[in-house]
Design a protein around this motif. Structure first.
Motif, PDB file in Angstrom:
ATOM      1  N   VAL A   1       0.820  -1.212   0.000  1.00 32.45           N
ATOM      2  CA  VAL A   1       0.000   0.000   0.000  1.00 32.45           C
ATOM      3  C   VAL A   1       0.856   1.265   0.000  1.00 32.45           C
ATOM      4  CG1 VAL A   1      -1.860   1.229   1.162  1.00 32.45           C
ATOM      5  CG2 VAL A   1      -1.778  -1.267   1.255  1.00 32.45           C
ATOM      6  N   GLY A   2       1.940   1.273   0.775  1.00 36.88           N
ATOM      7  CA  GLY A   2       2.778   2.458   0.858  1.00 36.88           C
ATOM      8  C   GLY A   2       3.395   2.859  -0.463  1.00 36.88           C
ATOM      9  N   PHE A   3       3.750   1.877  -1.273  1.00 36.53           N
ATOM     10  CA  PHE A   3       4.362   2.164  -2.580  1.00 36.53           C
ATOM     11  C   PHE A   3       3.328   2.206  -3.703  1.00 36.53           C
ATOM     12  CE2 PHE A   3       8.190   1.036  -0.362  1.00 36.53           C
ATOM     13  CZ  PHE A   3       9.196   1.733  -1.011  1.00 36.53           C
ATOM     14  N   ASP A   4       2.496   1.197  -3.756  1.00 37.05           N
ATOM     15  CA  ASP A   4       1.627   1.020  -4.923  1.00 37.05           C
ATOM     16  C   ASP A   4       0.218   1.561  -4.748  1.00 37.05           C
ATOM     17  OD1 ASP A   4       3.771  -0.292  -6.161  1.00 37.05           O
ATOM     18  OD2 ASP A   4       3.223  -2.185  -5.223  1.00 37.05           O
ATOM     19  N   GLY A   5      -0.129   1.983  -3.535  1.00 38.28           N
ATOM     20  CA  GLY A   5      -1.442   2.563  -3.299  1.00 38.28           C
ATOM     21  C   GLY A   5      -2.553   1.526  -3.317  1.00 38.28           C
ATOM     22  N   LYS A   6      -3.719   1.951  -2.870  1.00 39.58           N
ATOM     23  CA  LYS A   6      -4.860   1.040  -2.838  1.00 39.58           C
ATOM     24  C   LYS A   6      -6.114   1.801  -2.436  1.00 39.58           C
ATOM     25  CE  LYS A   6      -6.135  -3.562  -1.134  1.00 39.58           C
ATOM     26  NZ  LYS A   6      -5.726  -4.689  -0.270  1.00 39.58           N
TER      27      LYS A   6
ATOM     28  N   THR B   1       8.188   8.813   2.200  1.00 38.30           N
ATOM     29  CA  THR B   1       9.615   8.549   1.998  1.00 38.30           C
ATOM     30  C   THR B   1       9.888   8.061   0.576  1.00 38.30           C
ATOM     31  OG1 THR B   1       9.811   7.967   4.336  1.00 38.30           O
ATOM     32  CG2 THR B   1      11.608   7.289   2.887  1.00 38.30           C
ATOM     33  N   ALA B   2       9.025   7.179   0.073  1.00 44.71           N
ATOM     34  CA  ALA B   2       9.190   6.677  -1.291  1.00 44.71           C
ATOM     35  C   ALA B   2       9.021   7.796  -2.315  1.00 44.71           C
ATOM     36  CB  ALA B   2       8.174   5.567  -1.557  1.00 44.71           C
TER      37      ALA B   2
ATOM     38  N   GLU C   1      15.679  -3.449  -3.864  1.00 49.79           N
ATOM     39  CA  GLU C   1      16.624  -2.960  -2.859  1.00 49.79           C
ATOM     40  C   GLU C   1      16.253  -1.558  -2.390  1.00 49.79           C
ATOM     41  OE1 GLU C   1      18.887  -5.933  -5.402  1.00 49.79           O
ATOM     42  OE2 GLU C   1      17.468  -4.304  -5.743  1.00 49.79           O
ATOM     43  N   LEU C   2      15.783  -0.732  -3.326  1.00 46.27           N
ATOM     44  CA  LEU C   2      15.406   0.632  -2.966  1.00 46.27           C
ATOM     45  C   LEU C   2      14.191   0.632  -2.048  1.00 46.27           C
ATOM     46  CD1 LEU C   2      14.190   3.635  -3.425  1.00 46.27           C
ATOM     47  CD2 LEU C   2      16.665   3.349  -3.598  1.00 46.27           C
ATOM     48  N   ARG C   3      13.270  -0.284  -2.309  1.00 44.61           N
ATOM     49  CA  ARG C   3      12.086  -0.377  -1.453  1.00 44.61           C
ATOM     50  C   ARG C   3      12.476  -0.777  -0.029  1.00 44.61           C
ATOM     51  NH1 ARG C   3       6.530  -1.986  -4.374  1.00 44.61           N
ATOM     52  NH2 ARG C   3       6.731  -0.624  -6.171  1.00 44.61           N
ATOM     53  N   SER C   4      13.415  -1.693   0.082  1.00 46.12           N
ATOM     54  CA  SER C   4      13.887  -2.067   1.421  1.00 46.12           C
ATOM     55  C   SER C   4      14.588  -0.891   2.092  1.00 46.12           C
ATOM     56  CB  SER C   4      14.845  -3.261   1.326  1.00 46.12           C
ATOM     57  OG  SER C   4      14.165  -4.428   0.913  1.00 46.12           O
ATOM     58  N   ALA C   5      15.306  -0.097   1.297  1.00 49.35           N
ATOM     59  CA  ALA C   5      15.985   1.079   1.839  1.00 49.35           C
ATOM     60  C   ALA C   5      14.973   2.081   2.384  1.00 49.35           C
ATOM     61  CB  ALA C   5      16.857   1.735   0.762  1.00 49.35           C
ATOM     62  N   VAL C   6      13.849   2.225   1.699  1.00 52.14           N
ATOM     63  CA  VAL C   6      12.789   3.129   2.162  1.00 52.14           C
ATOM     64  C   VAL C   6      12.244   2.646   3.510  1.00 52.14           C
ATOM     65  CG1 VAL C   6      10.411   3.885   1.728  1.00 52.14           C
ATOM     66  CG2 VAL C   6      12.125   4.037  -0.089  1.00 52.14           C
TER      67      VAL C   6
ATOM     68  N   ALA D   1      20.722   0.118  -2.938  1.00 54.30           N
ATOM     69  CA  ALA D   1      20.212  -0.269  -4.253  1.00 54.30           C
ATOM     70  C   ALA D   1      21.313  -0.785  -5.165  1.00 54.30           C
ATOM     71  CB  ALA D   1      19.508   0.921  -4.907  1.00 54.30           C
ATOM     72  N   ALA D   2      22.544  -0.348  -4.934  1.00 56.88           N
ATOM     73  CA  ALA D   2      23.652  -0.759  -5.803  1.00 56.88           C
ATOM     74  C   ALA D   2      24.210  -2.126  -5.436  1.00 56.88           C
ATOM     75  CB  ALA D   2      24.765   0.282  -5.743  1.00 56.88           C
ATOM     76  N   GLN D   3      23.789  -2.681  -4.303  1.00 56.22           N
ATOM     77  CA  GLN D   3      24.368  -3.949  -3.858  1.00 56.22           C
ATOM     78  C   GLN D   3      23.746  -5.171  -4.522  1.00 56.22           C
ATOM     79  OE1 GLN D   3      25.312  -4.541   0.272  1.00 56.22           O
ATOM     80  NE2 GLN D   3      25.071  -2.380   0.757  1.00 56.22           N
TER      81      GLN D   3
END
Length: 227
Positions: free
Chosen positions: A36-41, A111-112, A126-131, A159-161
């Motif tokens: 929900v935080g990233f993709d909405g709903k 944050t995203a 990886e970026l989502r986990s960073a958020v 994200a680069a890892q």
């Protein structure tokens, strides 16, 4: 490495130990934030659209877009905190868990969206986990260390890892655990809002304070990306 030798005929295969309730709750929380935080709903717009709309409105000025994104989410957090405390002690046991989930969904999208405005691909795992890690602020490096992931400075560098899926699941679940552990502290802080209406004001103020801290972490951990 484990050997692949034959098992004895009379040796029963032991089933994998099931996750406990807390494990499941932590994973469920992380999945909800990612979903929900990233993709909405259901009318809650995706983070990417929030970022695009803010950039369009401010004609590509990233600083103004970020200021608006944070301001809009601050209002959402305040409204959620106010409604949670409006009923006082009578509704607190029911309202608090719902408010905690709602608060962190709002914080995740904020944050995203900030990361997206700053030029990061928020569709990357990886970026989502960073958020998610940005939600816990100063505890992020300690959590990464315990999860066996090497910290490389800012969370955006994660994200680069190109971490494997299982490693990201461990990180996400660990964030879920940390956020659940904060529920008790948040409840204690909100005990002062046992009085209806006045309690709503206290709840709104606390949620805005916490969101401002996360906003500061987001701007620090996701600096403008250079090509």
């Amino acid at each position: 490495m484990f050997g692949l030798g034959k098992s004895k005929p009379d040796q029963a295969v032991q089933p994998k130990k099931a996750d406990g309730p807390l494990d499941n709750a932590a994973m469920h929380l992380a999945e909800r934030l990612l979903d929900v935080g990233f993709d909405g709903k259901a009318g809650f717009e995706p983070a990417k659209k929030v970022a695009q709309d803010a950039m369009t409105k401010h004609q590509g000025n990233a600083d103004k877009a970020i200021a608006e994104i944070i301001g809009d989410h601050r209002k959402l957090a305040a409204a959620g905190g106010f409604l949670t405390g409006l009923g006082g002690f009578v509704t607190l046991p029911i309202a608090l868990p719902a408010n905690v989930l709602e608060f962190y969904i709002v914080a995740t999208r904020m944050t995203a969206a900030v990361a997206s405005v700053r030029g990061y691909d928020i569709d990357q795992r990886e970026l989502r986990s960073a958020v998610l890690l940005a939600l816990i602020g100063a505890d992020a490096d300690d959590l990464l260390k315990k999860a066996g992931v090497v910290s490389t400075g800012r969370l955006a560098n994660l994200a680069a890892q190109r971490l494997p899926g299982p490693a990201l699941l461990v990180v996400n679940k660990a964030v879920g655990f940390r956020l659940i552990s904060q529920v008790g502290r948040k409840a204690f802080a909100k005990l002062g809002k046992g009085i209806p209406v006045a309690g709503g004001v206290i709840g709104a103020g606390l949620d805005v304070y916490l969101l401002n801290r996360i906003a500061g972490s987001a701007k620090k951990e996701f600096p403008p990306r250079t090509a």
